[in-house]
Each structure stands twice: as C-alpha cells, then as structure tokens.
Design an enzyme around this catalytic site. Structure first.
Site, PDB file in Angstrom:
ATOM      1  N   HIS A 266       0.839  -1.207   0.000  1.00 15.30           N
ATOM      2  CA  HIS A 266       0.000   0.000   0.000  1.00 15.30           C
ATOM      3  C   HIS A 266       0.872   1.254   0.000  1.00 15.30           C
ATOM      4  O   HIS A 266       1.923   1.319   0.646  1.00 15.30           O
ATOM      5  CB  HIS A 266      -1.039  -0.009   1.116  1.00 15.30           C
ATOM      6  CG  HIS A 266      -0.549   0.153   2.513  1.00 15.30           C
ATOM      7  ND1 HIS A 266      -0.350   1.374   3.104  1.00 15.30           N
ATOM      8  CD2 HIS A 266      -0.265  -0.767   3.470  1.00 15.30           C
ATOM      9  CE1 HIS A 266       0.027   1.215   4.362  1.00 15.30           C
ATOM     10  NE2 HIS A 266       0.095  -0.072   4.615  1.00 15.30           N
ATOM     11  N   ASP A 278       5.451   1.833   7.380  1.00 15.55           N
ATOM     12  CA  ASP A 278       4.076   1.417   7.068  1.00 15.55           C
ATOM     13  C   ASP A 278       3.438   2.367   6.060  1.00 15.55           C
ATOM     14  O   ASP A 278       2.783   3.306   6.441  1.00 15.55           O
ATOM     15  CB  ASP A 278       3.264   1.380   8.360  1.00 15.55           C
ATOM     16  CG  ASP A 278       1.849   0.893   8.161  1.00 15.55           C
ATOM     17  OD1 ASP A 278       1.567   0.284   7.121  1.00 15.55           O
ATOM     18  OD2 ASP A 278       1.029   1.130   9.072  1.00 15.55           O
ATOM     19  N   GLU A 311      -5.398   1.910   1.932  1.00 18.19           N
ATOM     20  CA  GLU A 311      -5.324   0.721   2.777  1.00 18.19           C
ATOM     21  C   GLU A 311      -5.656   1.079   4.212  1.00 18.19           C
ATOM     22  O   GLU A 311      -6.369   0.332   4.904  1.00 18.19           O
ATOM     23  CB  GLU A 311      -3.915   0.109   2.691  1.00 18.19           C
ATOM     24  CG  GLU A 311      -3.772  -1.246   3.396  1.00 18.19           C
ATOM     25  CD  GLU A 311      -3.322  -1.169   4.850  1.00 18.19           C
ATOM     26  OE1 GLU A 311      -3.211  -2.236   5.486  1.00 18.19           O
ATOM     27  OE2 GLU A 311      -3.095  -0.046   5.363  1.00 18.19           O
ATOM     28  N   GLU A 312      -5.156   2.223   4.661  1.00 20.54           N
ATOM     29  CA  GLU A 312      -5.364   2.620   6.048  1.00 20.54           C
ATOM     30  C   GLU A 312      -6.818   2.988   6.343  1.00 20.54           C
ATOM     31  O   GLU A 312      -7.212   3.076   7.506  1.00 20.54           O
ATOM     32  CB  GLU A 312      -4.446   3.796   6.404  1.00 20.54           C
ATOM     33  CG  GLU A 312      -2.950   3.501   6.288  1.00 20.54           C
ATOM     34  CD  GLU A 312      -2.433   2.524   7.334  1.00 20.54           C
ATOM     35  OE1 GLU A 312      -3.239   2.018   8.143  1.00 20.54           O
ATOM     36  OE2 GLU A 312      -1.221   2.258   7.339  1.00 20.54           O
ATOM     37  N   ASP A 340       3.798  -5.615   3.457  1.00 17.08           N
ATOM     38  CA  ASP A 340       3.283  -4.520   4.283  1.00 17.08           C
ATOM     39  C   ASP A 340       4.090  -4.472   5.576  1.00 17.08           C
ATOM     40  O   ASP A 340       4.042  -5.395   6.382  1.00 17.08           O
ATOM     41  CB  ASP A 340       1.798  -4.770   4.597  1.00 17.08           C
ATOM     42  CG  ASP A 340       1.139  -3.593   5.299  1.00 17.08           C
ATOM     43  OD1 ASP A 340       1.824  -2.587   5.574  1.00 17.08           O
ATOM     44  OD2 ASP A 340      -0.072  -3.680   5.573  1.00 17.08           O
ATOM     45  N   HIS A 412       1.875   3.918  13.186  1.00 16.84           N
ATOM     46  CA  HIS A 412       0.781   4.884  13.039  1.00 16.84           C
ATOM     47  C   HIS A 412       1.028   6.184  13.800  1.00 16.84           C
ATOM     48  O   HIS A 412       0.090   6.823  14.277  1.00 16.84           O
ATOM     49  CB  HIS A 412      -0.560   4.267  13.467  1.00 16.84           C
ATOM     50  CG  HIS A 412      -1.140   3.343  12.442  1.00 16.84           C
ATOM     51  ND1 HIS A 412      -2.402   2.791  12.558  1.00 16.84           N
ATOM     52  CD2 HIS A 412      -0.629   2.872  11.269  1.00 16.84           C
ATOM     53  CE1 HIS A 412      -2.638   2.027  11.504  1.00 16.84           C
ATOM     54  NE2 HIS A 412      -1.574   2.055  10.713  1.00 16.84           N
TER      55      HIS A 412
END
Length: 492
Positions: A266, A278, A311-312, A340, A412
């Site tokens: 992603h 990420d 994706e998130e 990922d 994140h």
C-alpha cells in the site's frame, strides 16, 4: 579517430544487445537489491510527507505526490519495459481538524481522536456532566449490552475504559442510552496513545469521543466516587467527504499475460505520520524489484506490481482492484505476494498464509532461514491488502515485521519516518521478495490452482457487498452532518 568512434559505437551496440537479451534469474534480482537505492526511495517518500503536512494519507496532496513519484519511475523511466496504468476511485476521506477536552477545573487535557470521529456542535462543543461506568477488563468495559442495564446516560458525557472490544461498539451502546459523547480513557498510563479507527462503516451511527490518559480519568473517577458532580467539555471539529484516489498498476511487457505473478504494497500512510515503514518499506521494495526486473528478458510469466490506495481506510484500494477482476482475470493471477511493513526497527520475520498459499511460504522461508533468521508463521487475519486476493482464492502469501511495541513503537505515529527503519532487515526482506518472484517468473511448480469452491465464491460476494456498503457511505458522507463547517473542503 574515425576507427575509434566506430569501434566505440559497435561496442556500445553490442553491450546494449547483450543487456537486452540478458536472462532474468533469481540470483541477478537478489544481487541488484542494495541498501543505498532503498534508502533513496524512502528518503524521497519521507520528503514528500515533510513537504505535505507530515502525511501521505489518501485524499491528501502527500498521497498524490506519492502516486506521481511511483509513476515517474514506472511510466517515465521504465516505460519501454513496463505497461502502467492508474486505477481511480472515490472513497470517504475523514479528518479530525481539532479535538479538545476541557476538564472539570477548566484545564486542557491531552486527548487523541480516532479515525472517523463524528463532529460535535461548534463553536462550543458539548459540555455535560460526567457519568462513570463499571470496569471489566475480562470481557471489556461496556462491550456487552447487558453491562449497560440500569444505566441512564441521557445528556451525559460517559467515562469508559478502553480495551477488548472495538471502540465503536462502546459508542453504539452509549448512544442508545442517551449519551451526548464519550470520554474514553486509555488502558495504560501516559500519553503514548495509539489511534484507533471507528470505521467508515459506522458513519452516522456514533457519538463523538475523545481518548484521554488513564491517570487523568482515575482522578476524575475518584472525585465522582466521593460524591462530586463534575462536568467536562468535548469539542470535535471533523470532516468526512468523498475524495478521488488512485491505485497504480505496472506490469512487464515480457511474459505470458495468462500467467501473472503479482506483488503488492500500500502506498498511503495514516494521517498522523509519513508512513515510512508502514508502508513506504513495501512501496520501496516493489520499486527496486521492478527496477531490477525491467533490465532482463527471457522469463515466461508476466510480473505485475500494485501500489494500493486507502489501505489505512480499510483495504479499499486492493478491494477495488479485486472487485473489478472478472473470474477469467482472477484466474490469470497465479500468485500474489503482499509486502506490508517489512522494515520494522525491531523486526520479527513473520510469513502469513492460508490453505491455498502453496509454495509461497517456503520461497520466503528458505531465503530468510538461510540468512540465519528465525521465521514466525501466522494465518491471514484480514488486516492487509492480501484480503481481497484470498477471498478470490488466489494463491497468496505475506511478509510482515511487526506493528506496535516491541517491533515498531512508531506504528501509526509521526515518528514513523526515515529513522524508523531496520536497514539490515529491510534489505534482507527485499532480497527474499526478489528471489521469490524470480523463481515464479520461470516456474509455477508448487503453485496451486485458484480456489473456486463455494466458500471462495462467497468471497467475491463479500467483496461486492463491501463496495455496495462503501457506495452507501459515500452518499451518507455527502448528506450527513459530519462536517461542522459551513462549506465543503476542497478536494485534492
């Protein structure tokens, strides 16, 4: 001099011809992968985020710049060897513009907003009495309807402990009991609070929430237990609106279009950070493998790369891609690799698979164990972009190095930047990915057929159902009062 120029020209032509006929092998792909080039890609993605408010989330200028970066390589530099297209779609973009909690004594409290948090009235937010609720760390505090028996939350801000069940479930019950909002307190002390999502599926169903530190809530709960009547204010300024975004798909001109080996990662980050592990790591791995593959010829199977949007926000881009595959097109994808988060600073080496993964596990496992790494194994749990491929029964495997502590404490968060990378692990994983695709580019031995049994046919129904729901959400976002502003925000 004339002879020298002719000789030089002939040598250059011979060299070009030799390169053009240079056969692809797994060893050549592995040898082409190096740390310097991977660093350059991640540096560029990190700069894109810095130049665009610290994020590469879908629906933002940072994501558009990330798409342009991939296209500059795939389309412009590699256009002679690769066929590339952009797959556009729209989805509900969410952003909390401001969140604020003011405590009983007028103090500002540290607070985190989840994704898809509904807005409060503006400019004042919601001021109401605090109502404490029972704690249950086993089944989850206020996770069951029975836990709400006898509780009247009408007109209140409800204090609830975080944990066990989804935050949205707690909010749905609180709303049903008449609460105006929820003050959710974290399970552990401190301000290192992860950001959950309430899910786009729940737009229009929830009440506003702010997540505060455990120790702050503990003080309030003590005062409430002593008989004080405490009030607090919750302010959430948020938007939710449809925005266009894009998958990028690029495949080799070389190879049989009926036998495709596909790699995916992603391209988006969360709003809170640049997303360099990420999933800038997966993005960079695919770009470097593509840059190697395009140098070679003589492989019978087509190699396809996919960079997924949103994706998130819920695996939206990869689901959009798989939802639009006909059964015949799905049959042509003989294997899908998902990369990922493959550069976590304290990595584990986890290979995810399912019943139809075939040789994929051993392709990655053999390379990693030969390098002295201990491999862990997991079953697919629907948390990454492999989900749509698995639901179509396509042979699939994923590589993952861990999220959250201890593997990636910056998961994140804004600190998921260029300094959040284990370079040794990143290079190794990219080489493992290159080796695996190099093998399958020549041979499908050990690759099972696509599963088309009844459970997997339901997978296509699930994908189609998901998109019908997302279409309804887009309409809801356009009509529901999620944006507290008088005018709609501009789109990218």
């Amino acid at each position: 001099m004339r002879f020298s120029r002719l000789a030089a020209t002939s040598a250059a032509l011979f060299s070009s011809a030799a390169l053009a006929n240079d056969p692809l092998t797994p060893a050549k792909l592995v040898a082409d992968i190096n740390e310097v080039e991977l660093q350059r890609v991640l540096w560029a993605l990190n700069k894109i985020a810095k130049d665009n408010g610290g994020t590469r989330a879908f629906g933002t200028p940072g994501y558009k710049a990330s798409v342009d970066y991939v296209l500059e390589r795939a389309q412009t530099r590699f256009g002679r060897e690769m066929d590339t297209f952009v797959q556009p779609f729209t989805f509900v973009y969410d952003e909390t513009l401001e969140i604020k909690v003011t405590g009983p004594d007028g103090e500002d409290v540290f607070v985190v907003s989840p994704q898809y948090n509904p807005a409060t009235p503006l400019p004042g937010g919601i001021t109401a009495s605090l109502l404490n609720t029972p704690v249950d760390d086993t089944t989850g505090s206020m996770c069951l309807e029975s836990q709400w028996d006898g509780i009247d939350a009408t007109g209140k801000l409800v204090l609830i402990k975080r944990g066990v069940c989804a935050v949205a479930e707690k909010l749905i019950f609180a709303k049903a009991k008449g609460a105006l909002g929820v003050i959710l307190y974290n399970q552990t002390p401190g301000t290192d609070i992860s950001t959950p999502t309430l899910s786009a599926d729940n737009i229009g169903k929830l009440i506003p929430v702010g997540i505060i530190p455990l120790e702050v809530a503990t003080g309030w709960i003590g005062r409430l237990a002593a008989g004080e009547d405490l009030s607090a204010t919750l302010l959430v300024d948020a938007i939710a609106e449809e925005r266009e975004t894009w998958n990028v798909i690029s495949e080799t001109k070389e190879g049989d279009p009926n036998n495709v080996i596909m790699l995916g990662a992603h391209l988006d980050s969360v709003l809170e950070g640049p997303g360099i592990n990420d999933d800038g790591s997966g993005t960079a791995a695919l770009l470097e493998i593509m840059g190697s593959v395009k140098k070679y010829k003589g492989f019978p199977h087509k190699i396809r790369f996919g960079w997924w949007a949103a994706e998130e926000a819920g695996l939206v881009g990869s689901y959009h891609y798989t939802q639009n595959l006909t059964p015949a097109e799905a049959d042509k994808i003989k294997f899908y690799f998902n990369y990922d988060m493959i550069a976590s600073p304290n990595p584990k080496y986890e290979i995810s698979s399912y019943e139809n993964s075939g040789i994929g596990v051993s392709l990655l496992e053999d390379y990693l164990t030969a390098a002295g790494k201990e491999v862990e194994y997991a079953e697919f749990d629907g948390r990454s972009d492999y989900a749509g491929f698995v639901e179509l029964g396509i042979p699939t495997v994923g590589l993952f190095t861990g999220d959250g502590a201890p593997w990636d404490p910056c998961y994140h968060k804004a600190c998921d930047d260029i300094d959040n990378i284990n370079w040794e692990g990143f290079v190794l994983n990219t080489k493992a990915a290159a080796n695996a695709v190099g093998i399958l580019a020549h041979s499908l031995e050990g690759v099972p057929d696509r599963l088309v049994t009844t459970p997997n046919l339901r997978g296509r129904d699930k994908i189609n159902y998901q998109f019908k729901r997302w279409a309804a959400l887009a309409q809801e976002a356009g009509s529901h009062s999620l944006c507290s502003h008088g005018k709609k925000r501009s789109t990218v």
